[in-house]
Design a protein around this motif. Structure first.
Motif, short mmCIF file in Angstrom:
data_model
loop_
_atom_site.label_atom_id
_atom_site.label_comp_id
_atom_site.label_asym_id
_atom_site.label_seq_id
_atom_site.Cartn_x
_atom_site.Cartn_y
_atom_site.Cartn_z
N ARG A 187 0.82 -1.31 0.01
CA ARG A 187 -0.08 -0.06 -0.01
C ARG A 187 0.83 1.22 0.11
O ARG A 187 0.20 2.25 -0.51
CB ARG A 187 -1.00 0.01 1.06
N TYR A 188 2.01 1.29 0.39
CA TYR A 188 2.89 2.47 0.54
C TYR A 188 3.44 2.77 -0.83
O TYR A 188 3.68 3.69 -1.17
CB TYR A 188 3.92 2.12 1.60
N GLU A 189 3.96 1.84 -1.43
CA GLU A 189 4.37 1.77 -2.83
C GLU A 189 3.31 2.24 -3.76
O GLU A 189 3.57 3.03 -4.64
CB GLU A 189 5.00 0.75 -3.23
N THR A 190 2.31 1.62 -3.50
CA THR A 190 0.81 2.03 -4.20
C THR A 190 0.52 3.62 -4.25
O THR A 190 0.25 4.43 -5.06
CB THR A 190 -0.35 1.41 -4.21
N SER A 191 0.58 4.04 -2.86
CA SER A 191 0.36 5.47 -2.76
C SER A 191 1.50 6.26 -3.27
O SER A 191 1.11 7.24 -3.79
CB SER A 191 0.20 5.70 -1.30
N ALA A 192 2.52 5.91 -3.21
CA ALA A 192 3.68 6.58 -3.94
C ALA A 192 3.71 6.90 -5.52
O ALA A 192 3.74 7.51 -5.92
CB ALA A 192 4.95 5.92 -3.63
N PHE A 193 3.11 5.58 -6.08
CA PHE A 193 2.88 5.60 -7.55
C PHE A 193 1.91 6.50 -7.82
O PHE A 193 1.72 7.26 -8.90
CB PHE A 193 2.78 4.38 -8.15
N ILE A 194 0.81 6.42 -7.11
CA ILE A 194 -0.31 7.37 -7.16
C ILE A 194 -0.11 8.82 -7.02
O ILE A 194 -0.40 9.65 -8.14
CB ILE A 194 -1.56 7.13 -6.30
N ALA A 195 0.91 9.24 -6.08
CA ALA A 195 1.40 10.54 -5.99
C ALA A 195 2.12 11.00 -7.17
O ALA A 195 2.27 12.17 -7.73
CB ALA A 195 1.79 10.73 -4.60
N ALA A 196 3.18 9.98 -7.48
CA ALA A 196 4.01 10.31 -8.68
C ALA A 196 2.92 10.52 -9.93
O ALA A 196 3.36 11.46 -10.72
CB ALA A 196 4.98 9.43 -9.04
N ARG A 197 2.02 9.88 -10.24
CA ARG A 197 1.04 9.87 -11.42
C ARG A 197 0.44 11.40 -11.28
O ARG A 197 0.25 12.07 -12.27
CB ARG A 197 0.12 8.76 -11.53
N GLY A 212 -0.99 4.36 6.92
CA GLY A 212 -1.48 3.01 6.12
C GLY A 212 -1.85 1.90 7.13
O GLY A 212 -2.59 1.02 6.25
N GLN A 213 -2.07 2.03 8.30
CA GLN A 213 -2.68 0.89 9.16
C GLN A 213 -3.86 0.83 9.59
O GLN A 213 -4.45 -0.02 10.13
CB GLN A 213 -1.48 0.75 10.20
N ASP A 214 -4.36 2.04 9.34
CA ASP A 214 -5.87 2.33 9.90
C ASP A 214 -6.40 3.33 9.23
O ASP A 214 -5.58 4.38 8.50
CB ASP A 214 -6.04 2.36 11.33
N LEU A 234 1.29 7.55 2.41
CA LEU A 234 0.89 6.79 3.49
C LEU A 234 2.24 6.36 4.13
O LEU A 234 3.33 6.37 3.51
CB LEU A 234 0.28 5.27 3.02
N THR A 235 2.14 6.06 5.59
CA THR A 235 3.21 5.88 6.30
C THR A 235 3.30 4.48 7.38
O THR A 235 1.76 4.54 7.58
CB THR A 235 3.99 7.08 7.06
#
Length: 467
Positions: A187-197, A212-214, A234-235
């Protein structure tokens, strides 16, 4: 052939390709633990592996029909205008049938130029445009063209002569879906890719950070992030993931707002951010309801508010793109009682949109809300469609996310600004969602998360609609 692209639109591709270099985005004097992994270029170039796209730079002189640069459909061209300049491009359309082609000329930011494209046929006769749109970024034209040779004359009608770069691209509309998936290993990498996009790899001043845990503290964050044109990353609670750290550096973020208290995002994460030279502030209340109210206080004044169940996430997440578009705050409630923080916050609003059925927001609470209107379906998937219908969101492009987990839709709520965010089960396209996209002839789909969140069977169900 069925394909799922990693590219949502040519403009995003353009922005990604022309993002500053990794060396420019990162201070290489920082310690290895702050910088080295993962590879920033991999984040920046996410989605540019579509081999059908060509990348071309303007070659001068190209001011006459005979000097026109040769291009093809699906080429992305960059150029600049000098004084009284007109750039000519020679476009060849193959095949044996007329095609509907979109032609666009844009800049990466608002421009003083009045950008225009004029299309001429092989005999240098002007071709009529089917439809056209202009805004502060540029021009888009929609043409029906038979196979053959055409000339595209790009120009700045105001002749600003600023040396500002433009991006010109062509796209052939086909009656088949265009599906992209934005996903990472977690989920952290997905959020990073969404942000980059969403940023195109370009710098952003501000970023919002949530656990990213709740889900509770971040549910109300989408309209505020949209106001700042900021992504949501997310963190983990007690440590900043390497991918999140690298993305903050890629985006050259100057400040971060943490959503939630130290029980959600600890002071250790705050310390890690400050070590990167980032200013940090925090929006938090004593619980999820007070945090949502505190976020609402940061938004511009409005008469309208969204009220959603605070013990689960789907309804509030599906409402995120609407909240982002209209800058409407999202307040949270218990099913049968209104929390004190929500009661106080509601005094500022005249109209409320209640998301979810009586199983989420009960009748007792509903009656206490200002001029309430309920938007709901028989389940979370139906409700996401009901939201799209109620607010008449443009169905040409939709975002698909799992209805079983919150993380991907949370980060994607800003990316989905003004377009439907539809929820689906992991293993199939929900029947109500399927009927919605079929009825509205949706052609562009963005799937958030990997096959573990939204399976490839969902993609197959989308393709089946066009067979």
């Amino acid at each position: 052939m069925k394909k799922t692209w990693g590219l949502s639109a040519a403009l995003l591709l353009a922005a990604t390709l022309f993002a500053p270099s990794a060396e420019a985005a990162v201070d290489t004097s920082k310690k290895e633990t702050e910088v080295e992994k993962p590879n920033l270029n991999e984040i920046r170039l996410l989605g540019t592996n579509n081999e059908d796209w060509g990348f071309i730079e303007e070659k001068e002189p190209n001011n006459t029909f005979t000097q026109a640069n040769k291009i093809s459909t699906d080429d992305l061209v960059t150029g600049t205008f000098t004084n009284k300049d007109k750039d000519l491009y020679k476009l060849t359309i193959d095949g044996d049938e007329e095609v509907n082609i979109g032609l666009s000329i844009h800049t990466e930011e608002e421009t003083k130029m009045d950008l225009s494209i004029t299309v001429y046929d092989e005999k240098q006769k002007k071709v009529d445009v089917f439809d056209e749109l202009t805004d502060e970024f540029g021009y888009f034209g929609d043409y029906y063209l038979k196979p053959g040779t055409y000339y595209l004359e790009a120009s700045d009608l105001k002749n600003v002569n600023s040396g500002e770069m433009y991006y010109l691209y062509s796209y052939v509309y086909e009656e088949e879906p265009y599906i992209e998936r934005i996903d990472g290993k977690d989920r952290y990498e997905t959020s990073a890719f969404i942000a980059a996009r969403s940023s195109g790899g370009y710098p952003v001043e501000h970023v919002f950070l949530a656990t990213g845990q709740d889900f509770p503290d971040a549910l109300a964050g989408s309209p505020l992030a949209s106001m700042y044109a900021a992504p949501i990353l997310l963190t983990k609670q007690n440590s900043l993931p390497d991918i999140t750290k690298s993305t903050l550096q890629l985006l050259n973020a100057k400040s971060v707002t943490i959503l939630g208290g130290t029980g959600a995002v600890s002071t250790q994460v705050e310390k890690s951010l400050k070590q990167l030279g980032i200013e940090v502030d925090r929006i938090a209340g004593k619980d999820r309801y007070a945090t949502a109210a505190a976020i609402a206080d940061e938004l511009p004044p409005t008469d309208e508010v969204i009220v959603a169940y605070g013990r689960n996430f789907p309804d509030a997440l599906a409402m995120g793109p609407v909240a982002s578009m209209y800058m409407m705050p999202i307040l949270l409630t218990e099913k049968d009682t209104l929390p004190k923080a929500t009661v106080e916050a509601l005094k500022s609003y005249d109209t409320s949109f209640v998301v979810g059925g009586t199983g989420a927001v009960g009748s007792k609470v509903f009656k206490q809300l200002p001029d309430p209107d309920r938007i709901s379906g028989k389940n979370r998937f139906d409700t996401s469609v009901a939201i799209a219908d109620y607010f008449d969101l443009d169905p040409f492009q939709v975002t698909i996310a799992t209805g079983d987990h919150f993380a991907d839709a949370l980060s994607g709520s800003v990316l989905s600004y003004g377009t439907p965010l539809l929820l689906t089960p992991k293993t199939k396209l929900d029947p109500t969602v399927k009927a919605y996209v079929e009825q509205n002839e949706t052609l562009m789909f963005t799937i958030l998360g990997g096959p573990g969140a939204v399976s490839e069977k969902v993609e197959d169900d989308i393709w089946d609609l066009f067979e």
